[in-house]
Design a protein around this motif. Sequence first.
Motif, PDB file in Angstrom:
ATOM      1  N   THR A 104      41.020  68.643  16.142  1.00 47.51           N
ATOM      2  CA  THR A 104      39.653  69.163  16.128  1.00 47.51           C
ATOM      3  C   THR A 104      39.314  69.722  17.501  1.00 47.51           C
ATOM      4  O   THR A 104      38.753  70.808  17.623  1.00 47.51           O
ATOM      5  CB  THR A 104      38.643  68.063  15.732  1.00 47.51           C
ATOM      6  N   MET A 151      32.808  67.405   8.567  1.00 45.95           N
ATOM      7  CA  MET A 151      33.178  66.916   9.903  1.00 45.95           C
ATOM      8  C   MET A 151      32.039  66.110  10.515  1.00 45.95           C
ATOM      9  O   MET A 151      32.255  65.015  11.043  1.00 45.95           O
ATOM     10  CB  MET A 151      33.489  68.092  10.842  1.00 45.95           C
ATOM     11  N   LEU A 166      41.658  72.433  12.601  1.00 49.27           N
ATOM     12  CA  LEU A 166      40.563  72.647  11.662  1.00 49.27           C
ATOM     13  C   LEU A 166      40.487  74.108  11.212  1.00 49.27           C
ATOM     14  O   LEU A 166      40.160  74.391  10.066  1.00 49.27           O
ATOM     15  CB  LEU A 166      39.243  72.211  12.310  1.00 49.27           C
TER      16      LEU A 166
END
Length: 184
Positions: free
Chosen positions: A94, A52, A22
């Motif tokens: 992530t 997100m 990310l």
Amino acid sequence: MSQTTKKALAASLKKMLAEKTLDKITVKDIVEDCEVNRQTFYYHFQDIYALMEWIFVNEAAQALDGKKTYDTWQQGFYQIFEYMLNNKAFIENTLHSSNRDYVERFLYDTTFNLLLEVVKEQAANMKVTDENKKFIANFYKFAFVGIVKDWIRSGMKEDPEKIIDHIDVLIKGDFKKALETYER
């Protein structure tokens, strides 16, 4: 049209997260991939982190699909595992970014909501405060999420059904025992 755009932006972010963390993705990358302008992105989301959060909130609801009872919590938990397996690169990239708290918050919130419904169901006709019900759900939430985080860190290799079976053995009847203790 609004949901379609949000889903397209989400799909783009998830596609990019299959290749990089990310931290390395920008709004510019997302809008170029979707062939929309930056204004369109900012019309829907404040930043990538809001996108997100939208992904996790919307997909968590689908992952649980009403499996929040004592008889179905295992299915709900399995569906969380399935969601993560189906989105493995997204979850791992992530989790391995400096913004891992989005995955962790998703896990904690989703697991807490599932467990709280189970605890409430088990507490029917019992005089247990909401505070104590939340405490029980919180306690088990940390155990569940710890196991899930360990599973993710080890590459998501262990069979989720096996993990859930082990958890089921450990907690069989424990919600009820805890509630009975708090009722006294």
